[in-house]
Design a protein around this motif. Structure first.
Motif, PDB file in Angstrom:
ATOM      1  N   ARG A  96     125.268 -68.647  45.185  1.00  0.00           N
ATOM      2  CA  ARG A  96     124.621 -69.737  45.802  1.00  0.00           C
ATOM      3  C   ARG A  96     123.618 -69.917  45.923  1.00  0.00           C
ATOM      4  NH1 ARG A  96     126.833 -70.045  51.583  1.00  0.00           N
ATOM      5  NH2 ARG A  96     127.123 -72.577  50.816  1.00  0.00           N
ATOM      6  N   PHE A 105     119.963 -72.027  45.868  1.00  0.00           N
ATOM      7  CA  PHE A 105     119.467 -73.481  46.226  1.00  0.00           C
ATOM      8  C   PHE A 105     117.873 -73.617  45.616  1.00  0.00           C
ATOM      9  CE2 PHE A 105     118.008 -77.858  47.879  1.00  0.00           C
ATOM     10  CZ  PHE A 105     119.206 -78.591  47.647  1.00  0.00           C
ATOM     11  N   SER A 133     122.254 -73.519  41.341  1.00  0.00           N
ATOM     12  CA  SER A 133     123.820 -74.304  41.611  1.00  0.00           C
ATOM     13  C   SER A 133     123.548 -75.469  41.393  1.00  0.00           C
ATOM     14  CB  SER A 133     124.311 -73.165  42.811  1.00  0.00           C
ATOM     15  OG  SER A 133     124.387 -72.390  43.205  1.00  0.00           O
ATOM     16  N   ALA A 134     121.968 -75.429  42.962  1.00  0.00           N
ATOM     17  CA  ALA A 134     121.826 -77.587  42.605  1.00  0.00           C
ATOM     18  C   ALA A 134     120.289 -77.154  42.892  1.00  0.00           C
ATOM     19  CB  ALA A 134     122.697 -78.265  44.585  1.00  0.00           C
ATOM     20  N   LEU A 144     126.013 -83.028  46.634  1.00  0.00           N
ATOM     21  CA  LEU A 144     125.017 -82.334  47.007  1.00  0.00           C
ATOM     22  C   LEU A 144     124.161 -84.181  47.587  1.00  0.00           C
ATOM     23  CD1 LEU A 144     122.274 -80.855  46.175  1.00  0.00           C
ATOM     24  CD2 LEU A 144     122.468 -82.339  43.991  1.00  0.00           C
ATOM     25  N   LEU A 192     124.940 -84.187  50.794  1.00  0.00           N
ATOM     26  CA  LEU A 192     124.302 -83.013  51.619  1.00  0.00           C
ATOM     27  C   LEU A 192     123.148 -83.528  51.937  1.00  0.00           C
ATOM     28  CD1 LEU A 192     123.977 -79.848  52.422  1.00  0.00           C
ATOM     29  CD2 LEU A 192     123.407 -79.497  50.312  1.00  0.00           C
ATOM     30  N   TYR A 251     114.293 -81.681  54.657  1.00  0.00           N
ATOM     31  CA  TYR A 251     114.482 -80.087  53.297  1.00  0.00           C
ATOM     32  C   TYR A 251     115.045 -78.819  54.077  1.00  0.00           C
ATOM     33  CZ  TYR A 251     111.638 -82.691  49.662  1.00  0.00           C
ATOM     34  OH  TYR A 251     111.481 -83.087  48.874  1.00  0.00           O
ATOM     35  N   ILE A 280     118.734 -79.518  54.727  1.00  0.00           N
ATOM     36  CA  ILE A 280     119.489 -79.415  53.807  1.00  0.00           C
ATOM     37  C   ILE A 280     119.735 -78.118  53.683  1.00  0.00           C
ATOM     38  CG2 ILE A 280     119.312 -79.671  51.318  1.00  0.00           C
ATOM     39  CD1 ILE A 280     117.964 -82.498  51.713  1.00  0.00           C
ATOM     40  N   LEU A 281     119.027 -77.012  53.653  1.00  0.00           N
ATOM     41  CA  LEU A 281     118.408 -75.391  53.729  1.00  0.00           C
ATOM     42  C   LEU A 281     120.037 -74.957  54.530  1.00  0.00           C
ATOM     43  CD1 LEU A 281     115.095 -74.049  52.400  1.00  0.00           C
ATOM     44  CD2 LEU A 281     117.152 -74.940  51.127  1.00  0.00           C
ATOM     45  N   ASP A 286     122.120 -76.868  55.881  1.00  0.00           N
ATOM     46  CA  ASP A 286     123.972 -76.596  55.956  1.00  0.00           C
ATOM     47  C   ASP A 286     124.062 -76.681  54.566  1.00  0.00           C
ATOM     48  OD1 ASP A 286     123.363 -78.157  58.459  1.00  0.00           O
ATOM     49  OD2 ASP A 286     122.687 -80.158  57.409  1.00  0.00           O
ATOM     50  N   TYR A 287     123.454 -76.424  53.793  1.00  0.00           N
ATOM     51  CA  TYR A 287     124.177 -75.346  52.307  1.00  0.00           C
ATOM     52  C   TYR A 287     124.126 -74.716  52.663  1.00  0.00           C
ATOM     53  CZ  TYR A 287     124.168 -74.248  47.451  1.00  0.00           C
ATOM     54  OH  TYR A 287     124.274 -73.380  46.166  1.00  0.00           O
ATOM     55  N   PHE A 288     123.417 -73.464  53.288  1.00  0.00           N
ATOM     56  CA  PHE A 288     123.567 -72.117  53.091  1.00  0.00           C
ATOM     57  C   PHE A 288     124.812 -71.571  54.387  1.00  0.00           C
ATOM     58  CE2 PHE A 288     119.931 -72.032  50.525  1.00  0.00           C
ATOM     59  CZ  PHE A 288     120.641 -70.877  49.698  1.00  0.00           C
TER      60      PHE A 288
END
Length: 383
Positions: free
Chosen positions: A65, A67, A161-162, A309, A312, A374, A377-378, A380-382
């Motif tokens: 993963r 980002f 990955s995104a 994406l 998110l 930002y 977002i980080l 929530d993504y991880f």
């Protein structure tokens, strides 16, 4: 690791003070290199064709993963410096605004995602990697900027990955818009050639001007499409018609014109080029002239379909700004047109009302808001 949170507004000011007019680096990437290296990022300068670029990764190479953020530190020229009310590279703070070239487009966006990434990995080291791909060639030809970074990443088995591109995306209010795609852009330079002659004896000449007028009218009057699910209708703009003829008693041999097409996902550049070429051929035959064309394709249209994406990013935007963002494909081109071939990509950034203008400026509070978006977002993504 930094002992206190990295202030994105202060970093924006430091970047504005770097005179990084394309293709000059101006010290901006050197500054970011030092900050990110000090925060534990593995940094590589990916320079190509006289353009400076910076790749930075925190975390293991090849993480499942990863980002990414993409942005640029180069800026357009200041124009008439005497027309500015502040020094263009002075980073003046007044009226709750930070003023200077690049304040909006897009040193504030780069500062926000750098600050978010540095603080995030220090506070809650993620199970994965964070990549920052920052270029010095977005406002120019964009041949040796993000393209060079992505080429280098492919060659060195680096992968996102995104990705979020931090361009200004909001027309009027912070948080109102996320870009999930962009129209393609195509410019065509057309030349029609006839036979020069005396204007008193037009039957002895072949005048390319009426032919060009007919061609431009047909092209400008033609409806390319009615729009698609996520895109507005494609547009064709005639941007110049010229003969360079100062004489009134001479029929010129050549006439030139240029058109620009912004096209949605109902087309690709190849089909549009074929249509233009066919129209040139028809008009040339009708008027007894010859035609030729040169074309530059700045990018194909693309879409990142609404999904994980964009969801998110939208959740984080709403949580930090209170606005429910619309998903849009409006505007010109951006480096997302290159990133989309590497991984899913969307764009989110500040209000872009003053970008490229004299007295370019940004609300300081918005820079802090953008860092918060930002960061969320980080998280929530991880998570």
């Amino acid at each position: 690791m930094p002992s206190s949170p990295l202030d994105p507004a202060r970093l924006t000011a430091e970047l504005i003070r770097c005179p990084s007019v394309t293709p000059e680096e101006g010290g901006a990437l050197q500054l970011l290199d030092e900050i990110l290296t000090g925060a534990g990022f593995a940094c590589t300068r990916v320079n190509r064709g006289g353009v400076a670029n910076l790749f930075a990764r925190w975390g293991p190479k090849g993480a499942e993963r990863t980002f990414g953020f993409n942005g640029h530190t180069d800026v357009v020229p200041v124009g008439d410096e005497a027309a500015w009310s502040v020094p263009p590279f002075g980073a003046v703070e007044k009226d709750g605004m930070l003023w200077g070239r690049g304040a909006t487009d897009m040193k504030s966006g780069v500062a926000a995602f750098v600050a978010a990434a540095v603080d995030f990995v220090a506070e809650t080291p993620p199970d994965g990697a964070v990549i920052l791909a920052i270029t010095g060639d977005e406002e120019g030809d964009a041949v040796d900027g993000t393209r060079a970074l992505l080429d280098w990443m492919d060659e060195n088995d680096e992968r996102m990955s995104a990705c979020i591109v931090g361009e200004p995306t909001c027309p009027d209010r912070m948080g109102e818009m996320i870009k999930i795609g962009r129209r393609g852009s195509l410019s065509a330079w057309i030349t029609l050639t006839g036979v020069q002659g005396h204007s008193a004896y037009p039957h002895r000449a072949k005048n390319p001007l009426p032919a060009m007028a007919r061609l431009m009218d047909r092209m400008a009057s033609h409806t390319l499409d009615e729009g698609t699910e996520h895109f507005d209708p494609s547009t064709l703009a005639v941007v110049t018609i010229d003969t360079g003829n100062p004489a009134t008693n001479v029929i010129p041999a050549q006439c030139r014109a240029t058109v620009n097409i912004r096209f949605n996902d109902a087309h690709d550049s190849a089909s549009l080029i074929a249509c233009i070429q066919a129209e040139i051929g028809r008009v040339a035959a009708e008027f007894g002239v010859t035609g030729e064309m040169q074309v530059k394709v700045s990018g194909e249209s693309f879409l990142t379909p609404p999904g994980p994406l964009s969801d998110l990013v939208a959740r984080a935007v709403e949580a930090e700004t209170g606005a429910t963002p619309v998903l849009s494909t409006t505007g010109g081109t951006s480096d997302a047109r290159f990133v989309k071939d590497h991984c899913p990509v969307v764009e989110f950034g500040l209000v872009g009302q003053t970008m490229h203008q004299v007295d370019e400026r940004v609300e300081i509070d918005q820079i802090h808001q953008l860092k918060a978006v930002y960061t969320q977002i980080l998280r929530d993504y991880f998570t």
